[in-house]
Structure formats: structure tokens, C-alpha cells
Scaffold this active site. Structure first.
Site, PDB file in Angstrom:
ATOM      1  N   LYS A 117      38.185  36.348  40.635  1.00  0.00           N
ATOM      2  CA  LYS A 117      37.746  37.217  39.528  1.00  0.00           C
ATOM      3  C   LYS A 117      37.112  36.358  38.440  1.00  0.00           C
ATOM      4  O   LYS A 117      37.622  35.271  38.125  1.00  0.00           O
ATOM      5  CB  LYS A 117      38.962  37.988  38.991  1.00  0.00           C
ATOM      6  CG  LYS A 117      38.622  39.102  38.005  1.00  0.00           C
ATOM      7  CD  LYS A 117      39.881  39.837  37.525  1.00  0.00           C
ATOM      8  CE  LYS A 117      39.523  41.017  36.623  1.00  0.00           C
ATOM      9  NZ  LYS A 117      40.733  41.738  36.132  1.00  0.00           N
ATOM     10  N   SER A 126      40.208  46.891  36.236  1.00  0.00           N
ATOM     11  CA  SER A 126      39.054  46.043  36.000  1.00  0.00           C
ATOM     12  C   SER A 126      38.719  45.122  37.165  1.00  0.00           C
ATOM     13  O   SER A 126      37.607  44.629  37.236  1.00  0.00           O
ATOM     14  CB  SER A 126      39.306  45.183  34.766  1.00  0.00           C
ATOM     15  OG  SER A 126      40.353  44.254  35.013  1.00  0.00           O
ATOM     16  N   SER A 139      44.960  46.933  36.302  1.00  0.00           N
ATOM     17  CA  SER A 139      43.691  46.392  36.797  1.00  0.00           C
ATOM     18  C   SER A 139      43.743  45.769  38.185  1.00  0.00           C
ATOM     19  O   SER A 139      42.700  45.440  38.742  1.00  0.00           O
ATOM     20  CB  SER A 139      43.137  45.361  35.812  1.00  0.00           C
ATOM     21  OG  SER A 139      42.580  46.004  34.700  1.00  0.00           O
TER      22      SER A 139
END
Lengths: 493, 490
Positions: free
Chosen positions: B78, B158, B182
Site C-alpha cells: 500500500k 481505503s 480499511s
């Protein structure tokens, strides 16, 4: 806050056009913690390094960086709290104080707000007139220093030096217990002395490691506290006096002219000695304090605090009391000696096994005088305690006179060497041979028959003869012996 | 060669042990898959050179018989994780060009264990969002589509890039972060397994901060075993993060085979919310039955303050974010938009550098911390947080784990919800309480809805009992099977 209602003695009140006023002062002192590393990063704290060389990733607020508490800085703050006889809070919290400025890379200062590390304490002031003033300490909290914005390096740009960013500060907040500029100066001086004894702050105001914000208000004696103004940028003890006197006078004039004091932050200008408005209460920042979620509450063990307490040095008040008791010094002399622990230390080495009062006189009058004259610090005194001690011994042993001793002091000061060897080598020993002294006395009397005659009526003239004999013997004659012989020969006993 | 990308981490590990293929072959297969799937917009920065170099090193280690736990396992990272010398921009314009001189603790641990880096994954800007639509690099497309419908769907957020990449077989596993859901919500939307560990289990050092008291790193994987394998490498105490906890990290794989006989499974009645689709409710009932059939004891429990969790979260998280994001000021790194003076530069930089959702949260956070509002909002929210924590403590007196749906709905279309922030926030309704209480949670795919989209069930466990997550997760996985989208994108 308002419960502090110590009333100033009447001589401390200041005159206004409409009567007398009392000045009320409280101080927030920012003391840089003596530590190799910063409060939340491992970066060095060395003063005077090239710009932006003592900066870690944490100090520069790089993304994803986290603060880690430096235990030593906390120990130093606890030590300071203990030295000020303050309550140590075993649980304290670090908060974020949010504001934007280029020398504050995180966009917030990590500080303590509602739960400071150190609670209430006290500082004792011995004023020159003998009054003892107790100044309450409200709290000490630990926080990060900001960096420096340099506005004078480029005509249009501001440069930022982050070396100081994140260095540990103790904010020492006093109660509004001070009642004059003199007391404020005495307070900061005393606080600095204590910090230096503790080794928790070097107290160097020129380098900014000790900075004071001063809260000043005025009131009619006996009335509630007036509205205060905070004066910033006061970076010497001398300026503190100026700033308070100017600010108090400004407020008195304002009120007496029918105005009211507005709570605001003011800046002291050392060139003019005046304060000017920096920002009003309305313009004050909303710092949006909240607990720093990167740091858990700081929890201390009582035993850890106790270990620090057990390791505290003798502090100035105790040392002063001991010097008075142990060496028979006056409070005044003891006060001078304990103002720096190095001076007190030097004195005690000189006094060890010798006459304490004589040692105090020599350290205070001669040594401190000479250091001051040459702009030197006691830590680099050309004279060691042993050398000064030897001089004092030589007087005690009546090997040299006091007058010769002063000369000897200067010789050792500039040339060094063992005082006993110097006395021997340069023939500075005082003459104790009565025959030689008698000859000298006879010579002076016979050379001045008129004066000898007058002396019979005016015995004070004997002193003149003593002086002449001392002069004739190059100061080496034992003054007591000369005195006795002169009086005897002149028949003025 | 492309079938190499269908293997799980455990299968790759076995294959390497047998010498069935090389790490380089696996890395190349993934790099080819990534190159062929750019339409999904899952990766925002690819690192083929690093991947090949690390794979070569893994092959060397494998040849020497010195394989580490993740030897040759290709991972996506990420963009919130700082990776040394590599694009680390939290999918934000304001971090333009930022490639840090340091490596996050979690990614460093993965590389130390032999993992291979494929690149940086798309995400909601600064991890703020539930659909991956707030990324400066544009939305990620979910590899799942509704039956007979080509409407592009969101992968959740997210960690949308992480979830989409794992589901689309563009990486064997991925790192992700979870502040309010997330990891778990995108896992549910993409038919993958996502673990949000106990707060303090993984170091936050080197992860761009969103809300420091809630952020936790965790894995996204194809199945429960892979998640357990990754978890072990990511977790651990870090002296550089004082909120990380010094507790031993167990090998989680043995827990996978442990029976749940006698395990007490709590079903919190407050999670039965109004307007929840019937199929979500039905799936939850299925889950309860799977546990009962496996020998667990089902217990009704109450978490009375659940309904306050989401509003309190949307005070606490923005408050911390407003302060955490103050450092993006145009002074030292990333974007700077010149201005007439300092304030003008700040304003222009932050106006241009932050997207709408980030600005919204910075404004909310600044507001709730302001003088006069602090007590009514931030302080109140912290009190609510304490009550939520206590709810869980009371529940865990009676049960070992909790079983809930992960989300109230399946993936939605790109643009369908993005105009309505409150509707978007409701996506986190079942995931936020675990963050507020610091508890570990896992989302495991449990079935498909009528449109053929995956839905997840969530297991929540006691602090540091991640093993119970995997143990419980296996019950769901065994019963429900595994779910993979049909490739239409490459």
C-alpha cells in the site's frame, strides 16, 4: 491563580500620579534541558553546529516518523522538580499544541497541558535588605523547542535551521508572587543557580538556553489582581528589570489616564528598553491542544523518582546555611559564595583546614575581583585553591604581611608557581628580627625630629612613622612589631 | 506461466520447497499480470527491477537451503507505507515526488523474511475513504462485476488497491492499513481475507499517519492461511513506535487446524441494523450455523454503545488527522505552490495538494478540537470510546470471539455513493467499533449476493488473540469455500 495575594512591603510600591501602585509579576521560564540528545529523537543538541546538521527524520517531521521519549530528559526534569521541592506527578500526558510555522516541522509542538510532569514547588529568595521572599512554582512541564527562523540571511527569504527543533525544554511556571523588578531579577538568578547546581540546564541566556516570558500587571495595594500582559523576548537578567519597569509604568500611566489594560502579548525591544504590542487576546492562536496519540501517558515508578532524589546535590539554600554554620561566615558572604556552585566549591577547597573567614575574604574580594577584572570564569582561574590556600597560610604563619600577600597574589596570578617558593626566592618574607626593625625605626625618627616631637601631643602621627618604616623595609617588616616599636620610641604608648 | 499467479502463498512455499519453479519465474508471472491489468489501476508504481533483483536473491537462498518464511513471495505494498527510495505518497498530490530515505518497519520485516516487492498499491488519499475514489491517481476498479453487468464497481477502501490486486491475482498478498475498516471492508468487497490486528501488534513506524490511535497495518490475502503467514512476519514490537506492544508473536498456522469445539461465539444483537439487506442477514445466520455445526457455542451478546461508534469515530479520526497532516505544508518535501507570502504559500499548497475528502476531514478535525468545541466533541467522543471498549470487555467475559457481518452491503458502483459522504461513512459501521476498542478483526469471504458479488463475515477477538481470528476464520472458509473473480480485465 488569584489566591496569590502576597502584599508587597510599602517601599516596593511605585508612585503614580494618583497614588501608589503594586507591581505583580509571574514568570514562565523556558530552560533547555542539559542532554546529549533531543526529547523525542536521537539527534544531537550541540549548540553552534552548522545549520540543519543536528536533525533526525523525526525532527524534520518526515512522513510516518514517530516520537520516542528520551528517558534522560525526563530524569532531568524530575531532578529539577525535586530541586524546587515540587510534587512529581507519576502520571503525566504529552499533548500536541497545534500551529503552523516553518520552524515547527510537525505543525504541532509536543508539550504538556493538563497533566504536567511536575506540580507545585517553591523558590526562596534572600533579598539584599534581608527580606525572604517565597516564590511559588505552579508547574513544570516538558516540551519540544522549535527551530530557528533566520530572517537576516537573505533580502527576501527566510532560512530555517532545525538544529534546535525538538530539543527538550522545561517550562517552569511561577505563581504571580513577585512584587518588583528586583525580585524578578533575583528570582531568575536564583532559579538559574539551582538549575546549574542540579546540572539540568546550563542557564546560558546568550545562547538561549534560558528564556523568560514575564507576566506583568499592576494593582492598587490590597485590590484584586489587575489584567496582565505577557512580555516576550527578554533574554538577559538586566533586561528583565527594564522590561518590568517599563511595562508596569506603561500600565500605570494607561490606567491613570482613564484607560484599561488589555490582555495581550508584548515584545520587549532591548534597543529601546520598551515593550510593544505583538498580538492581542483576540489574535491569540487556538492551539487545539489534545493528547498526542503517538505517545502513551508517561507513567513513572516512585522508586525511580526516589533514586533521583537520593542523588541530588546540596542545593544553594542548604549550602549557604552550612557555610554560615561551619565557617562562621556572614549571610551576605555565604550568599555570594553559593551563587555559583563552582565558587562555593573553590571556597571550600581553600577553607579546608584553614581560616574560613580569611578564605571567604580572599575568594570574594581578591579572587572574584581579579576574575571579574580579567573577564575570566572561576572554572579557569589562574590561581588554584591550593595556591590561594598557601598564601593564606603564609599570612597566618606571619611569614608575609597582608600587603605582601596582595603582591604575592598578583605574582601567582600572572606567573603561577608555588607561593612558598616565590616568597623564598624573591625575599618577600617579612622581617621579624626586632634589631633590624629597631634600626629602621631609629633611622626614621632621627630623620624627622619635628614630627617625632609633634607625635608626643598627637599620638595619631605614630601611624605616619609606621608607614615610613614599612616603606623603608620594602613592606617586609612585621607591621605589629613596627607598630609596637614606633610607639615605644615615640613614647606615645 | 500465468497459472503461477493462482497459487496461494502456502502453495508457492511448497512449490519452492519442491523446486517446482523459481522465484524469478513467479515474479515474472506477476509482473506480466500487473502489466496486463493496468486498467484496474491497482498499482500506482511498479518496481519490476526491485522485484527481479529480490527474486534472484530468493532463488539463491532457496538453492542454499536457507529459505526464510516468505522467501520469493511477491507482495504489493500500500502506498501509505514508506519504502526506501521508492514512491511513497499516500496516493496524495501533496506528496508528489516523495521517495523516503527510510523503510517502514513492517515492510522491512517482510523483506527480511524474503518477500519480493512488486510495487506500490493505490488507495484512498491518506487512507481516507471507503471506496478508493479519493486517490489522486484515480479510482481502482474492483475485479468483481455484477452478473451480466459491466458497471465498474469500487473495491472498497481505503486499501482498495491492495484488495483489488490480491483478488485479481496481481500479487500473492498485500500490505494494507485499517483505521476504521480499511482492510476488512475492501476484503469483503473483493472476496479476499483481510486482518486488522490488535492496536500495537504491528509497528506504525514508517507508515504515513492518518489517525495515530486507530491506525494498524495488516495483511490482505487470498485465504485465511495466507493471512496468518503474512501476519506473523508483519507483527512484532518496535522500540521506534512506543504504542507497539512487546508481546511474543506466535506462529499462527497451527491455530488454523484447531477445532472450535466449545469455543464461545458471541452474536451482538446491535449489529442487526435497520435497512440491512436480507441477504446480509441471511449470510450472518449461515455463519452462525457453520460455527454451531463445528461445535462452537453460540451466545447472544449486547454491545449497547455500538450505534455511537461511527459518529465518535468521525470525530476522533479527523481530529488526529487534522494534526497529523499539518506537516504537509510545502516547506520540506512534496508539493509546493509558491505564494505571495508564507501564509499564501501554505494555503495554495494545501488547497492544491489535498483532495476533497482529506480537506473535509481536516476541517472537521480542526473544528472538533477548537476552543469551545473540544469538550462537546473530542472529549465526548473519547468518553464514548471508553464505553465501547467496556462493551467489548463485558462481552468477552462471556465469549471468546464475536461474529458479525463485515459490511452492510456488497461493492457499489464507482461514483454511486461518492457524492454523499455520510452514506459513504456508513460502510464502516461494523468495522469501526474494533478500531475504537483496539481489537483485532478479520473479514473472511462468506458467500455471494444475488448479483454475484462477494460478501464477508467478520470475526472480532480479544486483544492480541489474533490466533482466534484465524481459528474462527477457517470455520467460515471451510464452509463457504473460496471466491475468485473471472478474469475480464487482462
Amino acid at each position: 491563580m488569584n489566591k496569590a495575594v502576597r502584599e508587597a512591603a510599602s517601599q516596593k510600591l511605585v508612585e503614580g500620579a494618583t497614588g501608589r501602585w503594586e507591581i505583580v509579576v509571574g514568570m514562565e521560564v523556558h530552560a533547555q534541558v542539559t542532554s546529549q540528545a533531543k526529547l523525542f529523537s536521537g539527534a544531537s543538541t550541540r549548540f553552534g553546529a552548522d545549520p540543519n546538521t543536528n536533525v533526525s527524520l523525526v525532527d524534520a517531521a518526515m512522513p510516518g516518523m514517530l516520537p520516542v521519549i528520551n528517558e534522560f530528559c525526563i530524569a532531568q526534569a524530575v531532578r529539577t522538580g525535586l530541586g524546587l521541592q515540587a510534587k512529581i506527578n507519576l502520571r503525566s500526558v504529552f499533548d500536541r499544541k497545534n500551529y503552523f510555522y516553518p520552524d515547527l516541522p510537525q505543525g504541532y509542538q509536543i508539550s504538556q497541558y493538563s497533566d504536567p510532569l511536575v506540580g507545585e514547588g517553591v523558590v526562596q529568595l534572600d533579598m539584599p535588605d534581608g527580606e525572604r521572599v517565597e516564590v511559588g512554582i505552579e508547574r513544570i512541564h516538558v516540551e519540544q523547542d522549535a527551530g530557528k527562523s533566520l530572517h537576516d540571511q537573505h533580502p527576501a527569504k527566510t532560512y530555517v535551521d532545525l538544529n534546535r527543533t525538538g530539543v527538550a525544554l522545561m517550562e517552569i511556571v511561577s505563581r504571580p508572587d513577585l512584587r518588583s523588578a528586583d525580585e524578578a531579577r533575583a528570582y531568575l538568578t536564583k532559579l538559574r543557580t539551582i538549575l546549574r547546581y542540579l546540572g539540568t540546564c546550563d542557564g546560558n541566556m546568550e545562547e538561549g538556553s534560558l528564556r523568560a516570558d514575564i507576566n506583568v500587571s499592576v494593582r492598587r495595594p490590597g485590590e484584586p489582581l489587575g489584567t496582565r500582559c505577557e512580555v516576550k523576548n527578554v533574554n538577559s537578567i538586566r533586561f528583565i528589570g527594564q522590561a518590568i519597569e517599563h511595562e508596569a509604568r506603561r500600565q500605570i500611566d494607561l490606567i491613570e489616564d482613564g484607560g484599561t489594560v488589555e490582555q495581550e502579548t508584548r515584545l520587549f525591544d532591548p534597543r529601546t528598553g520598551a515593550t510593544r504590542s505583538m498580538r492581542s487576546k483576540e489574535e491569540a492562536h487556538d492551539y487545539r491542544y489534545f493528547p498526542d496519540p503517538d505517545l502513551l501517558p508517561l507513567e513513572l515508578e516512585q522508586s525511580w523518582v526516589d533514586a533521583i532524589a537520593a542523588d541530588l546535590p546540596e542545593l544553594p539554600d542548604d549550602k549557604k546555611a552550612r557555610l554560615i554554620a561551619e565557617y562562621g561566615l556572614s549571610a551576605y558572604d555565604a550568599g555570594i559564595l553559593v551563587a555559583d556552585w563552582e565558587t562555593a566549591d573553590f571556597f571550600e577547597k581553600v577553607a579546608a583546614g584553614r581560616d574560613g573567614k580569611a578564605a571567604a575574604n580572599w575568594v570574594i574580594n581578591d579572587l572574584l575581583g581579579a576574575l571579574n577584572r580579567d573577564g575570566r570564569d572561576i572554572t579557569d582561574s589562574p590561581l588554584s585553591p591550593d595556591q590561594l590556600g598557601a598564601i593564606i597560610e603564609l599570612i597566618g604563619e606571619e611569614v608575609i604581611s597582608g600587603k605582601i600577600a596582595k603582591e604575592l597574589f598578583e605574582i601567582v596570578w600572572t606567573e603561577g608557581g608555588d607561593p612558598r617558593d616565590i616568597v623564598e626566592a624573591r625575599g618577600l618574607k617579612q622581617v621579624t628580627d626586632t634589631g633590624a626593625i629597631e634600626a629602621a625605626v631609629d633611622e626614621v625618627i632621627s630623620a624627622n625630629p619635628d614630627k617625632a616631637e609633634q607625635a608626643k601631643a598627637k599620638p595619631n602621627l605614630a601611624g605616619w612613622f609606621v608607614g615610613q618604616v614599612m616603606k623603608a623595609t620594602g613592606g617586609k617588616a612585621n607591621p605589629q612589631a613596627v607598630n609596637a616599636l614606633v610607639k615605644k620610641k615615640l613614647g606615645v604608648e | 506461466m500465468s497459472d503461477l499467479t493462482t497459487l496461494t502463498i502456502a502453495e508457492l512455499r511448497d512449490g519452492y520447497a519442491r523446486g517446482a519453479f523459481s522465484a524469478r519465474e513467479v515474479a515474472d508471472a506477476y509482473l506480466a499480470a500487473i502489466a496486463a491489468s493496468r486498467g484496474l489501476n491497482a498499482f500506482i508504481h511498479e518496481t519490476p527491477e526491485a522485484a527481479r533483483a529480490m527474486a534472484a536473491q530468493s532463488d539463491q537462498r532457496l538453492a542454499e537451503g536457507a529459505a526464510r518464511p516468505l522467501e520469493g513471495i511477491p507482495l504489493g505494498i500500500k502506498d501509505l507505507f514508506c519504502t526506501e527510495g521508492i514512491h511513497s505518497q499516500a496516493a496524495s498530490h501533496i506528496l508528489d515526488g516523495f521517495a523516503p530515505p527510510y523503510e517502514s518497519t513492517v515492510t522491512a520485516k517482510l523483506w527480511d523474511d524474503g518477500a519480493v516487492m512488486l510495487g506500490k498499491l493505490n488507495m484512498d488519499e491518506f487512507a481516507m475513504g471507503s471506496s478508493n475514489e479519493s486517490s489522486y491517481y484515480g479510482p481502482v476498479t474492483n475485479p468483481w462485476r455484477r452478473n451480466g453487468d459491466e458497471t465498474p464497481l469500487v473495491p472498497g477502501g481505503s486499501s482498495g488497491g491492495s484488495a483489488a490486486a490480491v483478488a485479481a491475482r496481481l500479487c500473492a498478498g498485500a500490505t494494507a492499513t485499517d483505521t476504521g475498516g480499511s482492510i476488512r471492508q475492501p476484503a469483503a468487497f473483493t472476496g479476499t481475507v483481510g486482518v486488522k490486528p490488535t492496536y500495537g501488534r504491528c509497528s506504525r513506524w514508517g507508515i504515513v499517519a492518518f489517525a495515530s490511535s486507530l491506525d494498524q497495518a495488516g495483511p490482505l490475502a487470498r485465504d485465511v492461511r495466507d493471512a496468518a503467514i503474512l501476519m506473523r512476519s508483519m507483527a512484532g514490537h518496535d522500540p521506534k513506535d512506543t504504542t507497539s506492544v512487546d508481546q511474543p508473536v506466535p506462529d499462527y498456522e497451527p491455530a488454523l487446524d484447531q477445532s472450535v469445539k466449545g469455543l464461545r461465539v458471541g452474536v451482538p444483537r446491535e449489529y442487526r441494523v435497520d435497512g440491512m439487506p436480507a441477504e446480509v442477514e441471511r449470510l450472518w445466520e449461515d455463519g452462525v450455523n457453520w460455527f454451531r455445526d463445528a461445535g462452537a457455542e453460540i451466545v447472544d451478546v449486547s454491545l449497547p454503545h455500538t450505534k455511537y461508534a461511527l459518529p465518535a469515530y468521525y470525530i476522533v479520526a479527523p481530529a488526529e488527522a487534522s494534526s497529523n497532516l499539518a506537516r504537509y505544508d510545502g516547506v520540506r518535501y512534496g508539493l509546493r505552490v509558491e505564494g505571495d507570502d508564507l501564509i499564501d504559500m501554505y494555503e495554495k499548497t494545501r488547497a492544491a495538494g489535498f483532495g476533497r475528502e482529506v480537506k473535509r476531514r481536516v476541517l472537521i478535525g480542526t473544528y472538533v478540537l477548537s476552543a469551545g468545541y473540544y469538550d462537546a466533541y473530542y472529549l465526548k467522543a473519547q468518553k464514548v470510546r471508553t464505553l465501547i471498549k467496556q462493551d467489548f470487555e463485558h462481552a468477552f467475559d462471556k465469549v471468546d470471539i464475536l461474529l458479525t457481518p463485515t459490511t452492510p452491503n456488497a461493492a457499489f458502483g464507482i461514483g454511486e455513493v461518492s457524492g454523499d459522504p455520510v452514506q459513504m461513512y456508513i460502510n464502516d459501521i461494523f468495522t469501526v467499533p474494533a478500531n475504537m476498542a483496539g481489537l483485532p478483526g478479520i473479514s473472511v469471504p462468506a458467500g455471494l449476493d444475488a448479483a454475484g458479488l462477494p460478501l464477508g463475515l467478520q470475526v472480532i477477538a480479544k486483544p492480541f488473540d489474533e490466533a482466534a481470528l484465524f481459528r474462527g476464520g477457517m470455520v467460515i472458509e471451510r464452509a463457504a469455500g473460496r471466491f475468485a473473480p473471472t478474469d475480464w480485465w487482462s
